[in-house]
Write an enzyme that holds these catalytic residues in place. Structure first.
Site, PDB file in Angstrom:
ATOM      1  N   LYS A 184       1.010  -1.145  -0.073  1.00  0.00           N
ATOM      2  CA  LYS A 184       0.136   0.010  -0.135  1.00  0.00           C
ATOM      3  C   LYS A 184       0.810   1.165   0.004  1.00  0.00           C
ATOM      4  O   LYS A 184       1.386   1.567   0.958  1.00  0.00           O
ATOM      5  CB  LYS A 184      -0.968   0.003   1.079  1.00  0.00           C
ATOM      6  CG  LYS A 184      -2.282   0.685   0.932  1.00  0.00           C
ATOM      7  CD  LYS A 184      -2.555   2.205   1.637  1.00  0.00           C
ATOM      8  CE  LYS A 184      -1.825   3.247   1.983  1.00  0.00           C
ATOM      9  NZ  LYS A 184      -1.620   4.420   1.335  1.00  0.00           N
ATOM     10  N   GLU A 259       9.767   2.082  10.535  1.00  0.00           N
ATOM     11  CA  GLU A 259      10.769   2.952  10.415  1.00  0.00           C
ATOM     12  C   GLU A 259       9.959   4.332  10.364  1.00  0.00           C
ATOM     13  O   GLU A 259       9.462   4.597   9.355  1.00  0.00           O
ATOM     14  CB  GLU A 259      11.306   2.580   9.059  1.00  0.00           C
ATOM     15  CG  GLU A 259      11.962   1.471   9.226  1.00  0.00           C
ATOM     16  CD  GLU A 259      12.890   1.005   7.771  1.00  0.00           C
ATOM     17  OE1 GLU A 259      12.881   1.570   7.048  1.00  0.00           O
ATOM     18  OE2 GLU A 259      13.711  -0.063   7.900  1.00  0.00           O
ATOM     19  N   CYS A 293      14.045  11.220   5.578  1.00  0.00           N
ATOM     20  CA  CYS A 293      13.932  10.851   7.204  1.00  0.00           C
ATOM     21  C   CYS A 293      15.378  11.089   7.910  1.00  0.00           C
ATOM     22  O   CYS A 293      15.099  11.256   9.167  1.00  0.00           O
ATOM     23  CB  CYS A 293      13.403   9.521   7.465  1.00  0.00           C
ATOM     24  SG  CYS A 293      14.331   8.035   6.495  1.00  0.00           S
ATOM     25  N   GLU A 391       9.882  17.541  13.631  1.00  0.00           N
ATOM     26  CA  GLU A 391      10.358  17.009  12.241  1.00  0.00           C
ATOM     27  C   GLU A 391       9.493  17.942  11.261  1.00  0.00           C
ATOM     28  O   GLU A 391       8.434  18.046  11.100  1.00  0.00           O
ATOM     29  CB  GLU A 391       9.987  15.612  11.918  1.00  0.00           C
ATOM     30  CG  GLU A 391      10.503  15.093  10.565  1.00  0.00           C
ATOM     31  CD  GLU A 391      10.031  13.585  10.282  1.00  0.00           C
ATOM     32  OE1 GLU A 391       9.076  13.377  10.477  1.00  0.00           O
ATOM     33  OE2 GLU A 391      11.067  13.085   9.728  1.00  0.00           O
TER      34      GLU A 391
HETATM   35  P1  NAP Z   1       2.496   8.944   7.024  1.00  0.00           P
HETATM   36  O1  NAP Z   1       1.462   9.830   6.868  1.00  0.00           O
HETATM   37  O2  NAP Z   1       2.838   7.918   8.298  1.00  0.00           O
HETATM   38  O3  NAP Z   1       2.085   7.756   5.786  1.00  0.00           O
HETATM   39  C1  NAP Z   1       2.871   6.598   5.515  1.00  0.00           C
HETATM   40  C2  NAP Z   1       1.845   5.588   5.073  1.00  0.00           C
HETATM   41  O4  NAP Z   1       0.938   5.082   5.833  1.00  0.00           O
HETATM   42  C3  NAP Z   1       1.024   5.893   3.882  1.00  0.00           C
HETATM   43  O5  NAP Z   1       1.056   5.030   2.827  1.00  0.00           O
HETATM   44  C4  NAP Z   1      -0.310   6.143   4.434  1.00  0.00           C
HETATM   45  O6  NAP Z   1      -1.343   6.450   3.686  1.00  0.00           O
HETATM   46  C5  NAP Z   1      -0.136   5.148   5.394  1.00  0.00           C
HETATM   47  N1  NAP Z   1      -1.222   5.318   6.749  1.00  0.00           N
HETATM   48  C6  NAP Z   1      -1.593   6.488   7.127  1.00  0.00           C
HETATM   49  N2  NAP Z   1      -2.473   6.161   8.239  1.00  0.00           N
HETATM   50  C7  NAP Z   1      -2.573   4.893   8.357  1.00  0.00           C
HETATM   51  C8  NAP Z   1      -3.239   4.120   9.358  1.00  0.00           C
HETATM   52  N3  NAP Z   1      -3.947   4.417  10.063  1.00  0.00           N
HETATM   53  N4  NAP Z   1      -3.018   2.431   9.075  1.00  0.00           N
HETATM   54  C9  NAP Z   1      -2.378   2.053   8.160  1.00  0.00           C
HETATM   55  N5  NAP Z   1      -1.587   2.842   7.148  1.00  0.00           N
HETATM   56  C10 NAP Z   1      -1.784   4.297   7.152  1.00  0.00           C
HETATM   57  O7  NAP Z   1       3.848   9.274   6.451  1.00  0.00           O
HETATM   58  P2  NAP Z   1       4.213  10.156   5.219  1.00  0.00           P
HETATM   59  O8  NAP Z   1       4.002  11.587   5.741  1.00  0.00           O
HETATM   60  O9  NAP Z   1       3.795   9.756   3.985  1.00  0.00           O
HETATM   61  O10 NAP Z   1       5.716   9.994   5.027  1.00  0.00           O
HETATM   62  C11 NAP Z   1       6.686  11.069   5.932  1.00  0.00           C
HETATM   63  C12 NAP Z   1       7.181  10.311   7.158  1.00  0.00           C
HETATM   64  O11 NAP Z   1       7.866   9.029   7.035  1.00  0.00           O
HETATM   65  C13 NAP Z   1       8.398  11.182   7.614  1.00  0.00           C
HETATM   66  O12 NAP Z   1       7.976  11.480   9.346  1.00  0.00           O
HETATM   67  C14 NAP Z   1       9.453  10.721   7.377  1.00  0.00           C
HETATM   68  O13 NAP Z   1      10.509  10.828   8.657  1.00  0.00           O
HETATM   69  C15 NAP Z   1       9.179   9.117   7.691  1.00  0.00           C
HETATM   70  N6  NAP Z   1      10.084   8.138   7.048  1.00  0.00           N
HETATM   71  C16 NAP Z   1      10.925   7.483   7.704  1.00  0.00           C
HETATM   72  C17 NAP Z   1      11.859   6.733   7.254  1.00  0.00           C
HETATM   73  C18 NAP Z   1      12.717   5.648   8.054  1.00  0.00           C
HETATM   74  O14 NAP Z   1      13.024   4.708   7.223  1.00  0.00           O
HETATM   75  N7  NAP Z   1      12.907   5.768   9.391  1.00  0.00           N
HETATM   76  C19 NAP Z   1      12.001   6.624   5.847  1.00  0.00           C
HETATM   77  C20 NAP Z   1      11.217   7.649   4.919  1.00  0.00           C
HETATM   78  C21 NAP Z   1      10.342   8.273   5.599  1.00  0.00           C
HETATM   79  P3  NAP Z   1      -1.826   7.536   2.912  1.00  0.00           P
HETATM   80  O15 NAP Z   1      -0.718   8.097   1.986  1.00  0.00           O
HETATM   81  O16 NAP Z   1      -2.911   6.964   2.205  1.00  0.00           O
HETATM   82  O17 NAP Z   1      -2.317   8.560   4.049  1.00  0.00           O
END
Ligand code: NAP
Length: 505
Positions: A184, A259, A293, A391
């Protein structure tokens, strides 16, 4: 509607891919996908319902229970994975233009990420054929060995920053180890994910092994996390989403790899190679549009060199080429989505009350529309400032001075996050001691973020749970069953023969 700088032959609609078939969502719901320069909808994507998630999981489960994939010899799967890597390498330019158009990543950086996606498959293709497991012998008595087995249907949920590469980082090891998957991807950036089915079909991945659902995290992602036939979830995204997932997966006792976010410090001591530190710290926060990230978004600089360093840093930031994603000269381009742009801009405004602005602070000149933010530098930022603690995930840096090693360490550790850290010093003892004391999953000494895929990747504190990378990924995506065989006559205590007798255990 696609713009004149759009890649050729874009589809107008993305469908789900379940059991080897492209299908629309049950009920036909779709969502709009914007392109970050014009912020116009250029494509729609099918929005999976929980029923569609059930279908995708059922297809993956059937492929796992009945199909050849988990039963293949590692060498056979490895060949297919190498083929995937070959295809990715041969199409890197197309992949990069698609990714860049959809996400706003500068084209040269998108190209680097496309190649890294290929490398992720190649790496795990090699790893599974050299994989070995423990065997323990008690001479003459017992032999014990480990059976490593794939687990079943892996749920993979990925973010919108460098989406294709992040997807490959999970797909590579999950598939290499013989699991079947439901992916997804993030709703802001579904375009490149739609390339996987054709690539996998061409490489010979059997139908049902890979399933793709688009749709909102709160609906499609949630249904995947709560599906009883999905025993493991690998998630990359925001820390608060990670916490929600963790709660939702808990009643099912699923394996989770999380992550999450970061606010990583880059610490520059006065004895460092300052030119190298400057190159790395500027790149560390502004590359990938700051949507990274592991970005070094807090730069801590020793007082003796502080004034000189921040002046040079600001000068570099002002000189960064901001341009269209398609322009090979662009170093920073449009942020992924207007909602994210608004979030980053709100931090820029907050920062004006928390630090001294030395560069940027709004839209770059020449870009009155689109999600462009000028590389922004705040200095003299105190540790209780929101721009120091939270962040931002954009091209915004907070720079803070320090005097002593103790103060630098205290500042470095003074956030809820603990993903990466970067230390710049020529003092060997200090470098290693600092690495040991810093609360982060990864530390780079005198280096920017150069990844060796064999090393563990992940964070501490609010930056994540679990480690992937190298054989830790293999551990996450497999179960280890221990098997014990007796080599002599079986001796058990003889119960039920009239009183306890001593026996061997
Ligand atoms: P996000 O809002 O948490 O979304 C990540 C994924 O989770 C998306 O596919 C999202 O779908 C889905 N999602 C949202 N709510 C959910 C739920 N309740 N149940 C299951 N899935 C759900 O994060 P983002 O804004 O896409 O990404 C940015 C974040 O990722 C930043 O905080 C960044 O630091 C972090 N990141 C961490 C790493 C690492 O390796 N540590 C690497 C890259 C990024 P939708 O898109 O449809 O909302």
């Amino acid at each position: 509607m696609a713009t004149d700088y759009a890649p050729k032959d874009l589809p107008s609609h993305l469908r789900l891919y379940i059991g080897g078939e492209w299908v629309d969502a049950t009920g036909g719901a779709t969502f709009d996908v914007l392109e970050p320069v014009s912020n116009e909808t250029y494509i729609t994507a099918a929005s999976a319902t929980p029923e569609d998630v059930n279908k995708a999981v059922a297809a993956a489960k059937k492929a796992f229970d009945e199909g050849p994939w988990p039963r293949m010899l590692p060498r056979e799967r490895s060949r297919i994975l190498h083929k995937i890597a070959d295809i990715l390498e041969s199409r890197d330019a197309r992949l990069a233009e698609i990714e860049s158009y959809d996400s706003g990543l500068p084209i040269t950086q998108a190209l680097g990420q496309a190649r890294r996606a290929a490398e992720n498959f190649r790496f795990f293709a090699d790893l599974i054929v050299s994989q070995h497991d423990n065997a323990f012998k008690v001479p003459g008595r017992q032999m014990n060995y480990v059976n490593r087995k794939p687990i079943g249907v892996a749920g993979l949920i990925t973010p919108w920053n460098v989406p294709f590469m992040q997807e490959s980082w999970k797909l590579g090891p999950a598939m290499a180890t013989g699991n079947t998957v439901v992916l997804k991807p993030a709703s802001y950036t579904p375009l490149s994910a739609a390339l996987w089915p054709e690539i996998f079909e061409e490489a010979g991945v059997p139908a049902g092994v890979f399933n793709l659902i688009f749709g909102s995290g709160g609906v499609a992602g949630d249904a995947l996390v709560k599906h009883p036939d999905v025993p493991l979830i690998s998630f990359t995204g925001d820390s608060s989403t990670g916490a929600t997932l963790s709660t939702n997966a808990a009643p099912f006792l699923k394996s989770l790899s999380l992550e999450l976010g970061g606010k990583s410090p880059a610490i520059v001591f006065a004895d460092a190679d300052l030119e190298a530190a400057l190159d790395a710290t500027v790149f560390g926060v502004f590359s990938l549009n700051g949507e990274r990230c592991t970005a070094g978004s807090r730069v801590l600089v020793q007082r003796e060199i502080y004034d000189d360093f921040i002046e040079k840093f600001a000068e570099r930031a002002k000189n960064i080429v901001v341009g269209l994603p398609t322009d090979p000269k662009s170093e920073v381009s449009a942020l992924v989505h207007p909602n994210h742009f608004d979030k980053v801009m709100s931090y820029v405004e907050i920062g004006k009350g928390e630090g001294r602005l030395l560069a940027g602070g709004g839209r770059p000149e020449g870009f009155p529309t689109g999600n462009f933010v000028a590389p922004t530098v705040f200095v003299d930022v105190k540790s209780d400032a929101r721009i120091f603690q939270e962040e931002i995930f954009g091209p915004v840096v907070a720079i803070t001075p320090f005097d002593t090693d103790e103060e630098a360490l205290e500042l470095a550790n003074d956030t809820r996050y603990g993903l990466a850290a970067y230390v710049w010093t020529t003092n060997l003892k200090r470098a290693h001691n600092f690495a040991q004391a810093i609360e982060s999953g990864m530390v780079w000494l005198n280096s920017n973020n150069v990844r060796d895929l064999r090393t563990p990747f992940g964070g501490v504190k609010a930056s994540g749970l679990g480690r992937e990378g190298g054989y830790r990924s293999i551990d996450f995506y497999t179960t280890q069953q221990s098997v014990q065989i007796t080599l002599e006559e079986s001796h058990s205590p003889r119960f039920g023969v009239g009183g306890a007798t001593p026996g061997k255990h």
